[in-house]
Design a protein around this motif. Structure first.
Motif, PDB file in Angstrom:
ATOM      1  N   LEU A  25      -0.179   2.055  23.337  1.00 39.25           N
ATOM      2  CA  LEU A  25      -1.274   2.025  22.394  1.00 39.25           C
ATOM      3  C   LEU A  25      -1.725   0.164  22.507  1.00 39.25           C
ATOM      4  CD1 LEU A  25      -0.012   3.597  19.316  1.00 39.25           C
ATOM      5  CD2 LEU A  25      -2.066   4.119  20.649  1.00 39.25           C
ATOM      6  N   LYS A  26      -1.074  -0.645  23.458  1.00 39.64           N
ATOM      7  CA  LYS A  26      -1.443  -2.004  23.540  1.00 39.64           C
ATOM      8  C   LYS A  26      -2.377  -1.951  24.830  1.00 39.64           C
ATOM      9  CE  LYS A  26       2.527  -4.085  21.243  1.00 39.64           C
ATOM     10  NZ  LYS A  26       3.832  -5.006  21.490  1.00 39.64           N
ATOM     11  N   THR A  27      -2.609  -0.914  25.342  1.00 39.12           N
ATOM     12  CA  THR A  27      -3.507  -0.794  26.525  1.00 39.12           C
ATOM     13  C   THR A  27      -5.134  -0.599  25.963  1.00 39.12           C
ATOM     14  OG1 THR A  27      -3.483   1.458  27.076  1.00 39.12           O
ATOM     15  CG2 THR A  27      -1.849   0.009  28.070  1.00 39.12           C
ATOM     16  N   ILE A  28      -6.067  -0.481  26.961  1.00 33.49           N
ATOM     17  CA  ILE A  28      -7.216  -0.334  26.439  1.00 33.49           C
ATOM     18  C   ILE A  28      -7.405   1.361  26.118  1.00 33.49           C
ATOM     19  CG2 ILE A  28      -8.359  -2.230  27.363  1.00 33.49           C
ATOM     20  CD1 ILE A  28      -9.283  -0.317  29.732  1.00 33.49           C
ATOM     21  N   SER A  29      -6.630   2.063  26.177  1.00 33.20           N
ATOM     22  CA  SER A  29      -6.555   3.615  25.806  1.00 33.20           C
ATOM     23  C   SER A  29      -7.113   3.848  24.550  1.00 33.20           C
ATOM     24  CB  SER A  29      -4.994   4.016  25.887  1.00 33.20           C
ATOM     25  OG  SER A  29      -4.427   3.870  27.134  1.00 33.20           O
ATOM     26  N   ASP A  30      -8.223   4.798  24.583  1.00 34.86           N
ATOM     27  CA  ASP A  30      -8.890   5.193  23.515  1.00 34.86           C
ATOM     28  C   ASP A  30      -7.988   6.347  22.537  1.00 34.86           C
ATOM     29  OD1 ASP A  30     -11.840   4.063  23.988  1.00 34.86           O
ATOM     30  OD2 ASP A  30     -10.974   4.850  25.904  1.00 34.86           O
ATOM     31  N   GLU A  31      -7.000   6.907  23.155  1.00 41.20           N
ATOM     32  CA  GLU A  31      -6.254   7.605  22.351  1.00 41.20           C
ATOM     33  C   GLU A  31      -4.803   7.804  23.144  1.00 41.20           C
ATOM     34  OE1 GLU A  31      -7.704  11.632  22.160  1.00 41.20           O
ATOM     35  OE2 GLU A  31      -7.821  12.237  24.366  1.00 41.20           O
ATOM     36  N   HIS A  34     -10.898  12.274  26.608  1.00 41.21           N
ATOM     37  CA  HIS A  34     -11.715  11.392  27.813  1.00 41.21           C
ATOM     38  C   HIS A  34     -11.378  11.830  28.871  1.00 41.21           C
ATOM     39  CE1 HIS A  34     -12.633   8.766  24.306  1.00 41.21           C
ATOM     40  NE2 HIS A  34     -11.411   9.045  24.055  1.00 41.21           N
ATOM     41  N   ASP A  35     -12.067  11.387  29.961  1.00 40.42           N
ATOM     42  CA  ASP A  35     -12.124  11.846  31.372  1.00 40.42           C
ATOM     43  C   ASP A  35     -11.024  11.124  32.266  1.00 40.42           C
ATOM     44  OD1 ASP A  35     -14.247  13.451  31.104  1.00 40.42           O
ATOM     45  OD2 ASP A  35     -15.824  11.946  31.820  1.00 40.42           O
ATOM     46  N   TYR A  36     -10.619   9.883  31.857  1.00 43.68           N
ATOM     47  CA  TYR A  36      -9.408   9.415  32.714  1.00 43.68           C
ATOM     48  C   TYR A  36      -8.201   9.408  31.773  1.00 43.68           C
ATOM     49  CZ  TYR A  36     -13.090   7.904  35.842  1.00 43.68           C
ATOM     50  OH  TYR A  36     -14.123   7.958  36.841  1.00 43.68           O
ATOM     51  N   CYS A  37      -6.918   9.601  32.560  1.00 47.59           N
ATOM     52  CA  CYS A  37      -5.737   9.925  31.914  1.00 47.59           C
ATOM     53  C   CYS A  37      -4.796   8.884  32.436  1.00 47.59           C
ATOM     54  CB  CYS A  37      -5.303  11.127  32.092  1.00 47.59           C
ATOM     55  SG  CYS A  37      -6.122  12.472  31.412  1.00 47.59           S
ATOM     56  N   LEU A  38      -4.136   8.278  31.430  1.00 47.60           N
ATOM     57  CA  LEU A  38      -2.791   7.359  31.968  1.00 47.60           C
ATOM     58  C   LEU A  38      -1.712   8.205  31.750  1.00 47.60           C
ATOM     59  CD1 LEU A  38      -1.153   4.983  32.685  1.00 47.60           C
ATOM     60  CD2 LEU A  38      -1.369   3.988  30.422  1.00 47.60           C
ATOM     61  N   MET A  83       0.940  -0.474  32.874  1.00 51.85           N
ATOM     62  CA  MET A  83      -0.011   0.488  32.387  1.00 51.85           C
ATOM     63  C   MET A  83      -1.274   0.115  32.536  1.00 51.85           C
ATOM     64  SD  MET A  83       2.054   1.571  28.847  1.00 51.85           S
ATOM     65  CE  MET A  83       3.865   1.866  28.706  1.00 51.85           C
ATOM     66  N   GLN A  84      -1.569  -1.018  32.203  1.00 52.27           N
ATOM     67  CA  GLN A  84      -3.285  -1.625  32.185  1.00 52.27           C
ATOM     68  C   GLN A  84      -3.515  -1.412  33.560  1.00 52.27           C
ATOM     69  OE1 GLN A  84      -5.229  -2.102  29.289  1.00 52.27           O
ATOM     70  NE2 GLN A  84      -6.793  -1.735  30.828  1.00 52.27           N
ATOM     71  N   ASN A  85      -2.536  -2.265  34.617  1.00 50.23           N
ATOM     72  CA  ASN A  85      -3.172  -2.275  35.963  1.00 50.23           C
ATOM     73  C   ASN A  85      -3.280  -0.883  36.577  1.00 50.23           C
ATOM     74  OD1 ASN A  85      -2.972  -4.747  36.037  1.00 50.23           O
ATOM     75  ND2 ASN A  85      -0.776  -5.065  36.692  1.00 50.23           N
ATOM     76  N   LEU A  86      -2.469   0.169  36.204  1.00 47.03           N
ATOM     77  CA  LEU A  86      -2.816   1.519  36.679  1.00 47.03           C
ATOM     78  C   LEU A  86      -4.382   1.840  36.178  1.00 47.03           C
ATOM     79  CD1 LEU A  86       0.547   2.954  35.887  1.00 47.03           C
ATOM     80  CD2 LEU A  86      -0.364   2.670  37.982  1.00 47.03           C
TER      81      LEU A  86
END
Length: 224
Positions: free
Chosen positions: A50-56, A105-109, A123-126
Protein backbone atom coordinates in the motif's frame (compact mmCIF):
# COMPACT_ATOMS: atom_id res chain seq x y z
CA UNK A 1 -0.22 7.16 -15.42
CA UNK A 2 -1.58 3.63 -15.74
CA UNK A 3 -3.81 2.21 -13.00
CA UNK A 4 -2.14 -0.44 -10.82
CA UNK A 5 -3.77 -3.27 -8.90
CA UNK A 6 -1.66 -5.11 -6.36
CA UNK A 7 -2.68 -8.76 -5.93
CA UNK A 8 -1.51 -10.62 -2.83
CA UNK A 9 -2.07 -14.36 -2.59
CA UNK A 10 -2.83 -15.66 0.90
CA UNK A 11 -4.80 -18.83 0.18
CA UNK A 12 -2.34 -21.68 0.72
CA UNK A 13 -2.63 -24.77 2.91
CA UNK A 14 0.21 -23.77 5.28
CA UNK A 15 1.22 -27.46 5.22
CA UNK A 16 4.99 -27.15 5.61
CA UNK A 17 4.84 -24.63 8.45
CA UNK A 18 2.21 -26.68 10.27
CA UNK A 19 4.42 -29.77 9.95
CA UNK A 20 7.44 -27.92 11.31
CA UNK A 21 5.58 -26.47 14.29
CA UNK A 22 3.99 -29.82 15.11
CA UNK A 23 7.36 -31.60 14.94
CA UNK A 24 8.82 -29.03 17.34
CA UNK A 25 5.93 -29.38 19.75
CA UNK A 26 5.03 -25.73 19.23
CA UNK A 27 1.63 -24.08 18.95
CA UNK A 28 0.18 -24.68 15.48
CA UNK A 29 -0.14 -21.30 13.83
CA UNK A 30 -0.59 -20.02 10.29
CA UNK A 31 2.73 -18.82 8.89
CA UNK A 32 1.16 -15.53 7.79
CA UNK A 33 0.30 -14.83 11.44
CA UNK A 34 3.85 -15.31 12.72
CA UNK A 35 5.16 -11.92 13.78
CA UNK A 36 8.01 -9.74 12.61
CA UNK A 37 8.50 -6.57 14.63
CA UNK A 38 5.25 -7.28 16.50
CA UNK A 39 3.17 -7.44 13.31
CA UNK A 40 1.79 -10.47 11.45
CA UNK A 41 3.63 -11.37 8.24
CA UNK A 42 0.53 -10.83 6.10
CA UNK A 43 -0.11 -7.40 7.63
CA UNK A 44 3.47 -6.32 6.90
CA UNK A 45 3.27 -7.49 3.28
CA UNK A 46 0.01 -5.64 2.66
CA UNK A 47 1.19 -2.43 4.34
CA UNK A 48 4.32 -2.33 2.17
CA UNK A 49 2.27 -2.89 -0.98
CA UNK A 50 0.00 0.00 0.00
CA UNK A 51 3.05 2.29 0.17
CA UNK A 52 3.58 1.92 -3.59
CA UNK A 53 1.54 3.80 -6.18
CA UNK A 54 -0.94 0.92 -6.37
CA UNK A 55 -4.53 2.10 -6.73
CA UNK A 56 -5.88 -0.95 -4.92
CA UNK A 57 -4.63 -4.01 -3.06
CA UNK A 58 -6.58 -7.23 -3.62
CA UNK A 59 -5.83 -9.95 -1.06
CA UNK A 60 -7.03 -13.40 -2.13
CA UNK A 61 -7.94 -15.77 0.71
CA UNK A 62 -8.70 -19.47 0.73
CA UNK A 63 -7.55 -22.01 3.31
CA UNK A 64 -7.79 -20.73 6.92
CA UNK A 65 -9.38 -17.46 5.77
CA UNK A 66 -11.21 -17.05 9.09
CA UNK A 67 -7.84 -17.07 10.88
CA UNK A 68 -6.38 -14.45 8.53
CA UNK A 69 -9.21 -11.93 8.37
CA UNK A 70 -8.36 -10.27 11.76
CA UNK A 71 -4.84 -9.43 10.57
CA UNK A 72 -6.35 -7.51 7.64
CA UNK A 73 -9.13 -5.79 9.54
CA UNK A 74 -6.59 -3.69 11.44
CA UNK A 75 -5.44 -2.05 8.18
CA UNK A 76 -7.39 1.15 7.67
CA UNK A 77 -7.03 1.84 3.96
CA UNK A 78 -9.90 2.09 1.48
CA UNK A 79 -7.70 0.57 -1.24
CA UNK A 80 -7.63 -2.80 0.55
CA UNK A 81 -10.04 -5.38 -0.89
CA UNK A 82 -10.40 -9.00 0.23
CA UNK A 83 -11.77 -11.75 -2.01
CA UNK A 84 -12.26 -15.44 -1.36
CA UNK A 85 -11.57 -18.43 -3.59
CA UNK A 86 -14.92 -20.14 -4.29
CA UNK A 87 -13.10 -23.48 -3.98
CA UNK A 88 -10.22 -23.44 -1.49
CA UNK A 89 -8.57 -26.55 -2.96
CA UNK A 90 -6.95 -24.86 -5.96
CA UNK A 91 -3.38 -24.21 -7.08
CA UNK A 92 -1.65 -20.82 -7.05
CA UNK A 93 -2.59 -20.19 -10.68
CA UNK A 94 -6.30 -20.12 -9.84
CA UNK A 95 -5.76 -17.97 -6.74
CA UNK A 96 -3.92 -15.44 -8.90
CA UNK A 97 -6.63 -15.57 -11.55
CA UNK A 98 -9.28 -14.88 -8.91
CA UNK A 99 -7.34 -11.80 -7.90
CA UNK A 100 -7.00 -10.62 -11.51
CA UNK A 101 -10.70 -11.08 -12.20
CA UNK A 102 -11.52 -8.97 -9.15
CA UNK A 103 -8.96 -6.25 -9.97
CA UNK A 104 -10.10 -2.97 -11.51
CA UNK A 105 -6.92 -1.92 -13.29
CA UNK A 106 -4.94 -3.11 -16.30
CA UNK A 107 -1.54 -3.53 -14.64
CA UNK A 108 -0.94 -5.93 -11.76
CA UNK A 109 1.79 -6.16 -9.12
CA UNK A 110 1.64 -9.73 -7.80
CA UNK A 111 3.02 -10.71 -4.40
CA UNK A 112 2.85 -13.71 -2.11
CA UNK A 113 1.57 -13.06 1.38
CA UNK A 114 4.70 -14.70 2.82
CA UNK A 115 7.05 -12.12 1.26
CA UNK A 116 7.14 -9.36 3.92
CA UNK A 117 10.85 -8.78 3.30
CA UNK A 118 10.31 -7.51 -0.26
CA UNK A 119 10.87 -3.77 0.08
CA UNK A 120 8.46 -1.13 -1.12
CA UNK A 121 11.33 0.15 -3.31
CA UNK A 122 11.53 -3.16 -5.17
CA UNK A 123 7.74 -3.34 -5.49
CA UNK A 124 7.75 0.14 -6.99
CA UNK A 125 10.69 -0.69 -9.28
CA UNK A 126 8.76 -3.66 -10.67
CA UNK A 127 5.85 -1.35 -11.51
CA UNK A 128 8.05 1.42 -12.94
CA UNK A 129 10.08 -0.94 -15.15
CA UNK A 130 6.89 -2.46 -16.55
CA UNK A 131 5.25 0.87 -17.37
CA UNK A 132 8.34 2.23 -19.13
CA UNK A 133 9.09 -0.97 -21.07
CA UNK A 134 8.71 -0.83 -24.89
CA UNK A 135 5.86 -3.37 -24.80
CA UNK A 136 4.22 -3.21 -21.37
CA UNK A 137 1.31 -5.40 -22.50
CA UNK A 138 3.73 -8.19 -23.46
CA UNK A 139 6.24 -7.89 -20.61
CA UNK A 140 6.69 -9.41 -17.17
CA UNK A 141 9.01 -7.61 -14.74
CA UNK A 142 10.18 -9.90 -11.97
CA UNK A 143 12.47 -9.85 -8.95
CA UNK A 144 15.79 -11.18 -10.26
CA UNK A 145 17.49 -14.16 -8.65
CA UNK A 146 20.78 -13.80 -10.47
CA UNK A 147 20.84 -12.14 -13.88
CA UNK A 148 19.05 -8.82 -14.38
CA UNK A 149 17.67 -7.12 -17.46
CA UNK A 150 15.97 -9.04 -20.26
CA UNK A 151 16.09 -12.77 -19.55
CA UNK A 152 16.02 -15.84 -21.79
CA UNK A 153 14.72 -18.19 -19.12
CA UNK A 154 12.27 -18.16 -16.20
CA UNK A 155 14.21 -20.85 -14.34
CA UNK A 156 13.93 -20.42 -10.57
CA UNK A 157 11.75 -17.33 -10.81
CA UNK A 158 8.43 -16.58 -9.14
CA UNK A 159 6.72 -13.81 -7.22
CA UNK A 160 6.94 -10.89 -6.90
CA UNK A 161 6.34 -9.77 -10.46
CA UNK A 162 4.31 -7.24 -12.44
CA UNK A 163 2.55 -7.51 -15.79
CA UNK A 164 -0.59 -6.59 -17.72
CA UNK A 165 -3.77 -8.26 -16.48
CA UNK A 166 -4.57 -9.55 -19.97
CA UNK A 167 -1.42 -11.69 -19.93
CA UNK A 168 -2.46 -13.26 -16.64
CA UNK A 169 -5.98 -13.93 -17.84
CA UNK A 170 -4.63 -15.54 -21.00
CA UNK A 171 -2.14 -17.84 -19.28
CA UNK A 172 -3.94 -18.61 -16.02
CA UNK A 173 -7.38 -19.60 -17.30
CA UNK A 174 -7.86 -23.35 -17.03
CA UNK A 175 -4.47 -23.90 -15.40
CA UNK A 176 -3.94 -25.77 -12.13
CA UNK A 177 -0.26 -25.19 -11.56
CA UNK A 178 2.38 -23.23 -9.73
CA UNK A 179 3.70 -20.01 -11.21
CA UNK A 180 7.06 -21.06 -12.65
CA UNK A 181 5.77 -23.44 -15.36
CA UNK A 182 3.39 -20.70 -16.49
CA UNK A 183 6.23 -18.18 -16.69
CA UNK A 184 8.22 -20.65 -18.77
CA UNK A 185 5.33 -20.97 -21.22
CA UNK A 186 5.13 -17.18 -21.47
CA UNK A 187 8.82 -16.94 -22.33
CA UNK A 188 8.49 -19.73 -24.91
CA UNK A 189 5.66 -17.79 -26.54
CA UNK A 190 7.73 -14.61 -26.83
CA UNK A 191 6.63 -12.68 -23.76
CA UNK A 192 9.48 -10.43 -22.57
CA UNK A 193 10.82 -11.26 -19.10
CA UNK A 194 12.79 -8.54 -17.33
CA UNK A 195 14.71 -9.23 -14.11
CA UNK A 196 14.72 -6.30 -11.67
CA UNK A 197 17.60 -6.01 -9.20
CA UNK A 198 16.52 -6.39 -5.58
CA UNK A 199 17.60 -4.27 -2.63
CA UNK A 200 19.07 -7.02 -0.45
CA UNK A 201 19.29 -10.79 0.07
CA UNK A 202 16.32 -10.81 2.43
CA UNK A 203 13.94 -10.13 -0.44
CA UNK A 204 14.65 -13.55 -1.94
CA UNK A 205 13.38 -15.49 1.08
CA UNK A 206 9.90 -16.95 1.00
CA UNK A 207 8.76 -17.94 4.48
CA UNK A 208 7.59 -21.48 3.82
CA UNK A 209 9.19 -23.34 6.72
CA UNK A 210 9.98 -22.40 10.29
CA UNK A 211 13.70 -22.26 9.50
CA UNK A 212 12.95 -19.58 6.87
CA UNK A 213 11.19 -17.53 9.52
CA UNK A 214 14.18 -17.84 11.88
CA UNK A 215 16.59 -16.82 9.10
CA UNK A 216 14.53 -13.70 8.42
CA UNK A 217 14.45 -12.79 12.11
CA UNK A 218 18.22 -13.28 12.40
CA UNK A 219 19.07 -11.24 9.31
CA UNK A 220 16.74 -8.43 10.35
CA UNK A 221 18.34 -8.40 13.78
CA UNK A 222 21.81 -8.19 12.20
CA UNK A 223 20.72 -5.16 10.19
CA UNK A 224 19.75 -3.20 13.33
Amino acid sequence: MKGISCIITAAGKNRRMREDLQNKGMEIKHKLLLEINQEPILTLTVKKALKTISDECVVVLGHFMDDLYPSLEEINDSRLITVENPDVDVELSQTLLNGVLNAKHDYCLCLAGDQPTVTKETMQNLIDQLIKSPEPENTVTILARGETGYLNSARGLGMPFACHSSLLEQYLRGEEDNLNPILRRMVADGVSLYGVQGQNELELININRYKDYLIVLRLLDEKK
